[in-house]
Design a protein around this motif. Sequence first.
Motif, PDB file in Angstrom:
ATOM      1  N   ASN A 149     -55.997 -12.619  28.253  1.00 49.92           N
ATOM      2  CA  ASN A 149     -54.668 -12.231  28.744  1.00 49.92           C
ATOM      3  C   ASN A 149     -53.652 -12.230  27.602  1.00 49.92           C
ATOM      4  N   ALA A 150     -53.751 -13.266  26.728  1.00 51.15           N
ATOM      5  CA  ALA A 150     -52.805 -13.350  25.610  1.00 51.15           C
ATOM      6  C   ALA A 150     -52.948 -12.125  24.709  1.00 51.15           C
ATOM      7  N   PHE A 162     -49.255 -20.726  28.757  1.00 57.09           N
ATOM      8  CA  PHE A 162     -50.047 -21.243  29.873  1.00 57.09           C
ATOM      9  C   PHE A 162     -50.482 -22.651  29.512  1.00 57.09           C
ATOM     10  N   ILE A 165     -45.120  -9.872  26.618  1.00 53.83           N
ATOM     11  CA  ILE A 165     -44.150  -9.324  27.566  1.00 53.83           C
ATOM     12  C   ILE A 165     -43.523 -10.394  28.463  1.00 53.83           C
ATOM     13  N   ARG A 201     -54.121  -9.153  25.818  1.00 52.90           N
ATOM     14  CA  ARG A 201     -53.732  -7.953  26.585  1.00 52.90           C
ATOM     15  C   ARG A 201     -52.223  -7.848  26.789  1.00 52.90           C
ATOM     16  N   ILE A 218     -49.063 -15.131  40.360  1.00 48.90           N
ATOM     17  CA  ILE A 218     -50.133 -14.568  39.508  1.00 48.90           C
ATOM     18  C   ILE A 218     -51.408 -15.386  39.612  1.00 48.90           C
ATOM     19  N   TYR A 248     -56.715 -16.310  39.026  1.00 45.15           N
ATOM     20  CA  TYR A 248     -57.113 -16.948  40.290  1.00 45.15           C
ATOM     21  C   TYR A 248     -58.363 -17.796  40.058  1.00 45.15           C
ATOM     22  N   GLY A 292     -58.600 -12.889  37.161  1.00 46.41           N
ATOM     23  CA  GLY A 292     -58.823 -13.875  36.094  1.00 46.41           C
ATOM     24  C   GLY A 292     -58.091 -15.181  36.343  1.00 46.41           C
ATOM     25  N   ILE A 315     -43.416 -13.229  31.771  1.00 43.91           N
ATOM     26  CA  ILE A 315     -43.576 -13.063  33.234  1.00 43.91           C
ATOM     27  C   ILE A 315     -42.257 -13.426  33.912  1.00 43.91           C
ATOM     28  N   LEU A 319     -58.201  -6.715  37.015  1.00 42.54           N
ATOM     29  CA  LEU A 319     -58.374  -6.744  38.474  1.00 42.54           C
ATOM     30  C   LEU A 319     -57.474  -7.766  39.162  1.00 42.54           C
ATOM     31  N   GLY A 320     -56.739  -8.540  38.373  1.00 45.72           N
ATOM     32  CA  GLY A 320     -55.893  -9.580  38.986  1.00 45.72           C
ATOM     33  C   GLY A 320     -56.726 -10.713  39.534  1.00 45.72           C
TER      34      GLY A 320
END
Length: 562
Positions: free
Chosen positions: A459-460, A546, A489, A462, A499, A521, A519, A491, A516-517
């Motif tokens: 994520n970092a 995070f 960017i 992306r 998220i 979770y 990760g 949040i 896919l949203g």
Amino acid sequence: MKITRLLDWIILLIGIVSTSLATTYVYKKNLKEDQLRFDYETKAIIRRIQNRMQTYESALIELRAFLRNTPDFSKERIKSFIHDTQIIDRMPGLTGIGYAEIYRKNENYSSSVIILEPQNKRNQRALGFDMYAEPLRRKAMDEARDYNHAVMSDAVILVQENVGENFLGFNLYLPHYRKGADITTMEGKRKALLGFVYSPFRAGELFKAALQDVNLVLDVEIFQGEYAKNKVYFDSHPGEEEMKLVKFTEMMINGRKLIIRTAPLPDFGLASSKLKTSLVFIGGMFLTLILYYIYFITRKQIQIAHVATQEKEKLLQKEKEHVAARDDFLSIASHELKTPLTSLKLQAQVMLRAIAKKDQSVLTPERITNLVKQIDSQTTRLTRLVDDMLDISRIRTGRLKIEKETVDLTEVILDVVERLKPQFQNVTGEIPLLEIQQNIHGNWDRFRLEQVITNLLTNAIRYGNGKTVTVKTAVENTCAKICVIDQGIGIAKENRARIFDRFERAGMSANEVSGLGLGLYITNQIIKAHGGSIHVESEPGKGSTFIVELPLSDERQPVSKS
Ligand code: ADP
């Protein structure tokens, strides 16, 4: 909420105020009623006393009329007149009626009782007594003489009384003048005076007899002249003390002032009594409480119904959002799966055609190597997607297994960084900055921990805007703390919590950054299964941090073996 509270109090207050007003009203009304009834009873008593005294006065007048019309009266004639007329029997309570003659020597008067009927032992004691020699009696006799009225003496002890009998009494005198004399002036009256018809009374007995046949609902005390203990003629209920509605009435009777003190007895039945007023108050309060209770219950039910409706709406809304998120997920998932497959298929077809045509320009070792590399990378990606989806299904069905062992955190981080090195170099041009504390060992599932760090670092990369990514570790209390920091960017505040939910992507469309949203979770679920926690601190446009906290060992979290 505050307004309903206020309303509660207002309703209660209205109840209490109206109860108090009603109680006051009832109390005042009853008091007025009591007062009227009490005044009426008092007046009736006074009338009785007046009537009784008039009766006695009329007996004296009768006897005087006889004397006046009988110039040669003698004791015997008076006696037979009294007997013949039955004057004593006709006047209830009259204990004696008699005549006292007046003697005048120069200016000095003296008197003598010549007859007092009925002739009993007591009355005989009075015969020959000079009443005029005694100041209180003389005062009354003088007044009677000067005004030609029946006059009552002040309180005296009658000569009839035995020694030791200290009953207060009085005499009632009516002057008897010589017949035909001029009695229009005071002088004339004094000259014409022959004697007094009179009656002696024991005051207590007299008033008792006067009130005998009355149903007494009042305590009656009668005083001569003033309200004083030693002036009491009569007390209907010695010792009775009812402080409410005490009334003092002054009455002039036969030239003397009597004070009548009246007060209600329990038999009077005060409507304004404490008990009755309290009953109204208690009744009112009871009613208020019942009404308030009904109101309260109704309000609570309405509230419950309202909350239930709101909950239902929320659930419905959540359900809708969930369905929308799932639909999004399905479309993204199919897109994510389809894209690499399409490109692989295309490459394969090109190659197949070249093989058929034996086209050496296509079948070069470089192109073949390239194709195989692509196949490898796309299948890795597809495997990751499928793995994620499998994890989701495991989490949903509670089959996500955590196999704990002693894990060196630094080792795991270095491994993941090494694996992601090509991606880092592609995107940021450098490997992440590591501020790592050595020798952090924990009881964790190594594979899942790798998954967590991989997700956070991916994520970092992306969402990190190609800027440097930092990984920090430390031990705090009994936890290992892992921070993954990017300068991307960021949040928005409103998205920070969601998220970590399934299928949730923070304001991101499928085209911007693929994903896919799932990760975060999955990451969150893995951390929770270790008894740890994850949260994010972020400033949109500046980057996100995070923060994962994992207990080094957790006795409560048994290591599950598959
Ligand atoms: P995915 O990245 O596949 O969409 P994730 O569960 O990993 O799914 O992330 C959920 C969402 O959280 C992402 O879509 C993104 O909007 C946001 N997000 C995750 N990590 C970051 C980050 N480091 N910076 C900014 N946004 C992030």
